[in-house]
Design an enzyme around this catalytic site. Structure first.
Site, PDB file in Angstrom:
ATOM      1  N   ASP A 187     -49.857  -6.818 -20.248  1.00 16.86           N
ATOM      2  CA  ASP A 187     -50.425  -6.138 -21.132  1.00 16.86           C
ATOM      3  C   ASP A 187     -49.642  -6.504 -22.285  1.00 16.86           C
ATOM      4  O   ASP A 187     -49.455  -4.865 -23.274  1.00 16.86           O
ATOM      5  CB  ASP A 187     -51.484  -5.205 -20.761  1.00 16.86           C
ATOM      6  CG  ASP A 187     -52.627  -5.339 -19.803  1.00 16.86           C
ATOM      7  OD1 ASP A 187     -52.566  -6.255 -18.952  1.00 16.86           O
ATOM      8  OD2 ASP A 187     -53.827  -4.552 -19.656  1.00 16.86           O
ATOM      9  N   LYS A 199     -57.261  -9.250 -25.445  1.00 12.27           N
ATOM     10  CA  LYS A 199     -57.367  -8.102 -25.328  1.00 12.27           C
ATOM     11  C   LYS A 199     -57.813  -6.991 -26.118  1.00 12.27           C
ATOM     12  O   LYS A 199     -56.829  -7.478 -27.247  1.00 12.27           O
ATOM     13  CB  LYS A 199     -56.441  -7.155 -24.243  1.00 12.27           C
ATOM     14  CG  LYS A 199     -57.091  -5.635 -24.288  1.00 12.27           C
ATOM     15  CD  LYS A 199     -56.020  -5.463 -23.085  1.00 12.27           C
ATOM     16  CE  LYS A 199     -56.200  -3.551 -23.631  1.00 12.27           C
ATOM     17  NZ  LYS A 199     -54.103  -3.557 -22.212  1.00 12.27           N
ATOM     18  N   LYS A 213     -60.673  -8.903 -22.320  1.00 12.07           N
ATOM     19  CA  LYS A 213     -60.777  -7.420 -21.598  1.00 12.07           C
ATOM     20  C   LYS A 213     -61.032  -7.138 -22.932  1.00 12.07           C
ATOM     21  O   LYS A 213     -60.436  -6.858 -23.792  1.00 12.07           O
ATOM     22  CB  LYS A 213     -59.620  -7.787 -21.367  1.00 12.07           C
ATOM     23  CG  LYS A 213     -58.870  -5.872 -20.964  1.00 12.07           C
ATOM     24  CD  LYS A 213     -57.526  -5.228 -20.453  1.00 12.07           C
ATOM     25  CE  LYS A 213     -58.001  -4.027 -20.425  1.00 12.07           C
ATOM     26  NZ  LYS A 213     -56.662  -3.189 -19.599  1.00 12.07           N
TER      27      LYS A 213
END
Lengths: 222, 222
Positions: B90, B152, B181
């Protein structure tokens, strides 16, 4: 205090900082003859172009602001910043390992970065707002033993910045064997002078212009 | 929603997190069968030991939380995390470059990390709280073109977390070519279910246990 400007690392670390803002920071540093500019590592090459040929030094932060990246990543970040022209590296200590009493890992993390930094200046940010007194003393001891040239109070992204009590304890702990940089929340001349009078060798602030021109700013200060 | 637990990246990213807390996170993830644990890169090796032999995947953050480290440092951080056992990365997008409209640099930064990540999953954190609508659309487009498997919303360290409006716009922008996300401030079951119903494929939260056991927590959630 005549040479207050020469204590100041003129700092811009917010994630939204644009290239234009980094360029302005560098121009201000030259105009006010600050000791250095302090930027995130993605901006080191740009800042170097801007301060080249002046007396203004260039600091890059590393492992910033959480201190929780792998040692290898911190080493690479320091290395690339130096290649791009940084004179000083302000790395964040691994706070979680300190709190786990994994002092060997904390030391190895700092030592590895110092190996990359070599004879240039390494400041270790302790993020004092998260540390108990005994942890702060341990952090100073470990940083000193691992080659830190400075211990530094704060990232400006934690729950608090420099305090008189913390700076005093840090000065006592390093006992002249490393310097102390006070940073985080220092917004006006009175505060800056207070820490220098205590014994801090450097002030990290995004309010450098306000400090030397004696204008107060209410903006968030890193 | 029966399999809510399988949407959750069980997350602990605060800088003060101890090794004992990381171990507890991993045990909880196995007990509640969360999709993964998500940790800072210094903790990947430890977390891997803990989740080894289970179905729980391991995410490491990279360039976290500011996204302002050099591309080379992000590449090394991703590489070391993968070597240590991470299944997913991430990374935080370079927000300052986006705001400078230096889209090529933003794209190169993501592309370089995706090259390291290879066929494993790369999520690109956009830190939506700092972005205007048009910047969010650009960020999604660049992430998608640069090899992101997910976009995300948030780090949890910015001024805001996931919002319905942002998640909706992200889903529309990536148009099924990447997953979304939702993360940042998601503390209870109702919120988690809301984002999944909208179309989010994953939820990042430090309140996973509260969410699946339906207990509300008032703690700060990353």
């Amino acid at each position: 205090m005549e040479n207050l400007n020469q204590y100041i690392d003129h700092t811009l670390l917010k994630p939204t900082a644009t290239e234009a803002e980094i360029i302005r920071l560098c121009k201000e540093a030259q105009e006010y003859r600050f000791f250095s500019v302090c930027v995130n590592s993605c901006h080191v090459a740009l800042a170097k172009e801007e301060v080249a040929g002046s007396d203004v030094k260039l600091c890059s932060v590393v492992g910033f602001p959480l201190g929780a990246m792998s040692t290898q990543a911190k080493m690479m970040e320091a290395n690339k910043a130096l290649v791009d022209g940084a004179d000083e590296i302000d790395m964040v200590m691994n706070i979680g390992w300190l709190k786990s009493k994994n002092f060997e890992a904390v030391a190895n993390d700092i030592r590895a970065v110092k190996q990359v930094v070599g004879k240039k200046v390494l400041k270790v940010i302790l993020e004092t707002c998260y540390l108990e007194k005994d942890e702060l003393v341990s952090a100073c001891r470990i940083a000193l033993q691992s080659g830190a040239d400075f211990v530094k109070t704060s990232t400006g992204f934690g729950t608090g910045g420099a305090t008189e009590a913390d700076v005093t304890l840090m000065l006592k702990s390093v006992n002249g064997k490393a310097k102390v940089k006070a940073s985080g929340g220092i917004k006006d001349r009175r505060e800056a002078v207070k820490y220098i009078t205590l014994g801090a060798a450097r002030i990290g602030t995004s309010s450098g212009v306000a400090i030397v021109t004696n204008n107060y700013t209410d903006e968030h200060t890193y």
